[in-house]
Motif scaffolding. Structure first.
Motif, PDB file in Angstrom:
ATOM      1  N   UNK B  80       0.836  -1.211   0.000  1.00  0.00           N
ATOM      2  CA  UNK B  80       0.000   0.000   0.000  1.00  0.00           C
ATOM      3  C   UNK B  80       0.864   1.251   0.000  1.00  0.00           C
ATOM      4  N   UNK B  81       2.033   1.145   0.626  1.00  0.00           N
ATOM      5  CA  UNK B  81       2.940   2.295   0.652  1.00  0.00           C
ATOM      6  C   UNK B  81       3.462   2.606  -0.751  1.00  0.00           C
ATOM      7  N   UNK B  82       3.613   1.566  -1.541  1.00  0.00           N
ATOM      8  CA  UNK B  82       4.161   1.722  -2.884  1.00  0.00           C
ATOM      9  C   UNK B  82       3.080   2.152  -3.888  1.00  0.00           C
ATOM     10  N   UNK B  84       0.682   4.454  -4.394  1.00  0.00           N
ATOM     11  CA  UNK B  84       0.556   5.764  -5.047  1.00  0.00           C
ATOM     12  C   UNK B  84       1.696   6.051  -6.011  1.00  0.00           C
ATOM     13  N   UNK B  85       2.847   5.463  -5.752  1.00  0.00           N
ATOM     14  CA  UNK B  85       3.987   5.688  -6.643  1.00  0.00           C
ATOM     15  C   UNK B  85       3.771   4.954  -7.958  1.00  0.00           C
ATOM     16  N   UNK B  88       1.353   6.901  -9.978  1.00  0.00           N
ATOM     17  CA  UNK B  88       1.922   8.105 -10.575  1.00  0.00           C
ATOM     18  C   UNK B  88       2.803   7.756 -11.771  1.00  0.00           C
ATOM     19  N   UNK B 168      -8.704   1.902  -6.708  1.00  0.00           N
ATOM     20  CA  UNK B 168      -8.978   2.369  -5.345  1.00  0.00           C
ATOM     21  C   UNK B 168      -8.323   3.718  -5.044  1.00  0.00           C
ATOM     22  N   UNK B 169      -7.351   4.099  -5.839  1.00  0.00           N
ATOM     23  CA  UNK B 169      -6.705   5.388  -5.578  1.00  0.00           C
ATOM     24  C   UNK B 169      -7.262   6.512  -6.448  1.00  0.00           C
TER      25      UNK B 169
END
Ligand code: SF4
Lengths: 571, 172
Positions: B80-82, B84-85, B88, B168-169
């Motif tokens: 989950x930490x990764x 958004x990257x 992008x 989901x993002x």
């Protein structure tokens, strides 16, 4: 048996409860006395515990027996010169008040305490930068607490800025906004990663620059946090072997071996000689593999692509042997408690001998390109120097520590698996620069070959599995033909190997350094807790000390030279 | 044999459809951006190295800038930490673009069904081809590449793909 260490501990810590667990001396202290005890362990010349290997916590919420407190924090320390291992256990009365930080005694506590805070929500007062490390900044709760549901994922919508952290670091280094104002220039902030070819995985390096010189650096990890420890609490002991493959995936089989060795030590299960030799041969073979990938990637970062082919192609060729043996190229899952998945295949000696010759050639070809290469020397010598004191303080182990001149190697200093009977050297560096870290790895490849060649000559025939069916599956003929055999098999598969209650630490000299496992067992077939002591987590924790004051391009090759593997770093 | 108008033009002119011409070019010059996070990335390295040699398929120009790539290869676990990257990076790639999900982790979370691992990257970005395996063999990477080539070949250059994807993002 009373050892010199027991005598010293008895005199220094007369009123503290002491126990012996395997080769660890265990001290139980309370929060108020903690700092003083740890300080003495570090600073008393007779004790000299210069390495703080790991800090972790245990949540006893669902433990069958009532514990004194819900949370207990465990510190693992080592005196590398004398092979002393001590653990300090401290019950935590209230996680919000927590414990005093020991970050001023050991640099390794900086990240270790952050991890305990992140995973268990235990505070460390006096820690300069206590925030999450593995989980993302929007995460709520503490996943390794027993009342946190393993499936409760939390979405992260944006990455952390890291701006306050780098400003704090600049301040520590005595840099403020007025720096460079005389030349009308401002500090430049540069972010590398987490998706960047030079980070070899997912790490984020954030630097404040003056031109190309790094004035301050902070790093963020956790992008590959895959919940190893929580997942392990839901698997039987043998089911965890495949998870260990994926720690340091460049030398998967070594993790397999380190993991089962830790369990066997606790069970007091002696494995057969053939299995021991197999483990030695395969450990050393995988150490070579690991170093090949590290050096290949490191030299690519420096622009030496040819080296990549010389070194990586030998790794690729080694897969033939590895997959013939284990059935997999990368993720071998080749050990079982009490033995190995299966024996060597027919003709393995020839394949191995041939492969070693090829590797030797590849490595020598590469050395011809780098050993006397002026450009390589200029780029690596006296670059990112790590002093032995800093290395020990931050918990460096393995080749990175040895490159700084500290000749600590568990194979020599805490012998197991007949390592004392093999003729091999432990290469150490003199300066602790990038060059030394590379050359130590090159030399270790040759030393590992020596060990393999000796072991291949000595490996005895015989059984592969210990004949103790409390832990080891019965032969298939018994499973199919007798009710006892079938029941034995069924129980071992469904319930797992039942491991007696207790808590213990055991470690192994893996390719990257001391790979330790700390277990808490409640007597069932599933670990109550399993913590990995990952060598590269601590190497990364000291990264900023190596690169500040150096050039940004040096930071890149420095990262390659300490061999950070995401799976092990973030678990 | 050329017929009609083409017959009169001789060998100097080739008539074809725009789709065929452009797709032919795209198909054999895919530029991958490797989003390598974990063990699977090591097997990608093998797919790129001499023995399996991804350049036989025209895809050896590995780009580490998403702006220069049209094939995103997600090799490894995405936490989950990764996430958004990853999103992008996907957005930074120009259209048209294709996504390969390599390995059990990227496809479904793999053996990590837990609090930190995204259970399949198709909840973040659209995926065009999945490779199974933990890790997949390099041959499987080449197979996926050929599958993408096939998709490229049979698509129309006028169609915008994955227009209605919502992950989901993505803000609702
Ligand atoms: S699918 Fe398997 S090999 Fe690939 S990243 Fe996940 S755990 Fe590693």
């Amino acid at each position: 048996m009373t050892t010199p260490l027991d005598t010293i501990l008895a005199s220094v810590f007369a009123d503290i409860t002491r126990e012996t667990v395997l080769d660890t001396r265990l001290l139980t202290v309370d929060g108020a006395a903690l700092y003083e005890v740890l300080k003495r362990l570090k600073t008393y010349p007779d004790l000299d515990f210069s390495l703080l290997l790991d800090i972790t916590a245990v949540d006893y919420l669902t433990y069958p027996k009532r514990a004194a407190a819900r949370f207990v924090v465990v510190y693992t320390l080592r005196n590398w010169k004398k092979n002393y291992l001590v653990q300090v256990r401290v019950p935590v009365a209230d996680p919000d008040t927590g414990l005093p930080s020991v970050a001023d005694l050991w640099g390794s506590a900086l990240w270790a305490e952050r991890e305990v805070f992140d995973q268990y929500g235990i505070t460390f007062t006096g820690h300069p930068d206590l925030r999450r490390i593995l989980n993302h900044h929007q995460f709520k709760g503490h996943p390794l607490r027993k009342d946190y549901d393993i499936h409760a994922g939390q979405v992260c919508t944006e990455p952390d800025s890291l701006e306050p952290e780098i400003r704090a670091r600049l301040k520590v280094n005595g840099v403020d906004d007025s720096t460079m104002s005389d030349i009308n220039t401002e500090i430049m902030f540069l972010n590398i990663g987490p998706s960047h070819p030079a980070t070899h995985g997912a790490i984020r390096i954030f630097a404040a620059l003056d031109g190309e010189t790094i004035m301050a650096n902070v790093n963020e990890i956790g992008y590959l946090h895959r919940g190893f420890e929580k997942t392990a609490e839901h698997r039987t002991y043998n089911q965890i072997v495949p998870l260990t493959d994926r720690l340091n995936y460049c030398s998967a089989l070594m993790n397999n071996i380190a993991y089962v060795k830790a369990i066997e030590s606790w069970l007091g299960l002696a494995i057969t000689e053939r299995a021991v030799f197999m483990r030695v041969i395969l450990s050393e073979f995988f150490r070579i593999q690991d170093h090949l990938v590290c050096l290949a990637a490191n030299l690519v970062d420096m622009g030496g692509l040819t080296n990549y082919w010389y070194l990586y192609n030998e790794k690729e060729a080694s897969y033939d042997l590895i997959s013939r043996l284990t059935g997999a190229r990368l993720t071998s899952s080749f050990t079982r408690i009490g033995g190995m998945a299966h024996d060597f295949y027919e003709g393995w000696q020839d394949d191995l001998a041939r492969q070693l010759v090829d590797i030797e050639k590849g490595v020598n070809d590469s050395l011809k390109l780098v050993a006397r290469n002026r450009i390589v020397h200029d780029r690596t010598q006296n670059v990112c120097v790590l002093s032995p004191e800093t290395a020990l303080s931050y918990g460096f182990t393995g080749p990175n520590l040895r490159a700084s001149g500290v000749g600590f190697d568990l194979r020599k200093d805490s012998p197991h698996y007949f390592y004392e009977s093999f003729d091999f050297n432990v290469p150490v560096g003199t300066t602790g620069d990038v060059y030394d870290r590379m050359m130590v790895r090159f030399e270790e490849i040759f030393e590992s070959m020596r060990i393999i060649r000796q072991a291949v000559k000595m490996i005895p025939e015989g059984e592969l599995f210990a004949a103790d069916h409390r832990y080891v599956l019965p032969e298939k003929s018994k499973v199919y033909n007798s009710i006892e055999g079938a029941a034995n098999h069924f129980k071992l598969i469904f319930e797992g190997v039942r491991v007696p209650e207790g808590a213990w630490y055991d470690s192994f000299e893996a390719a990257n350094g001391e790979l330790g496992f700390y277990f808490v067992s409640d007597g069932s077939g599933t670990p109550y807790k399993l913590k990995v002591r990952p060598p590269c987590f601590y190497a990364m924790g000291g990264f900023h000390e190596m690169v500040e004051g150096e050039m940004i391009a040096d930071a890149i090759i420095n990262l390659g030279s300490i061999n950070i593997i995401g799976g092990e770093l973030d678990r | 044999m050329a017929l009609g108008l083409e017959a009169g033009l001789g060998d100097s002119v080739l008539t074809t459809k725009l789709d065929t011409l452009i797709n032919w070019g795209r198909q054999y010059s895919l530029w991958p951006m490797v989003f390598g996070t974990a063990c699977c990335a090591i097997e990608f390295m093998s797919a790129a190295a001499s023995q399996h040699d991804i350049s036989r398929f025209g895809a050896e120009v590995v780009r580490f800038s998403p702006r220069q790539a049209d094939l995103l290869l997600v090799c490894g676990t995405i936490s989950y930490k990764q996430a958004p990257i990853l999103k992008r990076i996907y957005e930074q790639m120009p259209q048209p673009k294709w996504v390969v999900s390599m390995g059990a982790c990227a496809g479904s979370g793999g053996m990590y069904d837990n609090y930190c691992t995204v259970q399949g990257i198709d909840s973040i970005i659209p995926v065009d081809c999945y490779i199974s395996g933990c890790p997949p063999r390099p041959e499987a990477v080449l197979d996926a590449l050929m599958n993408i080539q096939e998709q490229v070949r049979s698509d129309s250059v006028l169609r915008e793909r994955h227009q209605d994807f919502k992950g989901i993002l993505d803000t609702p």
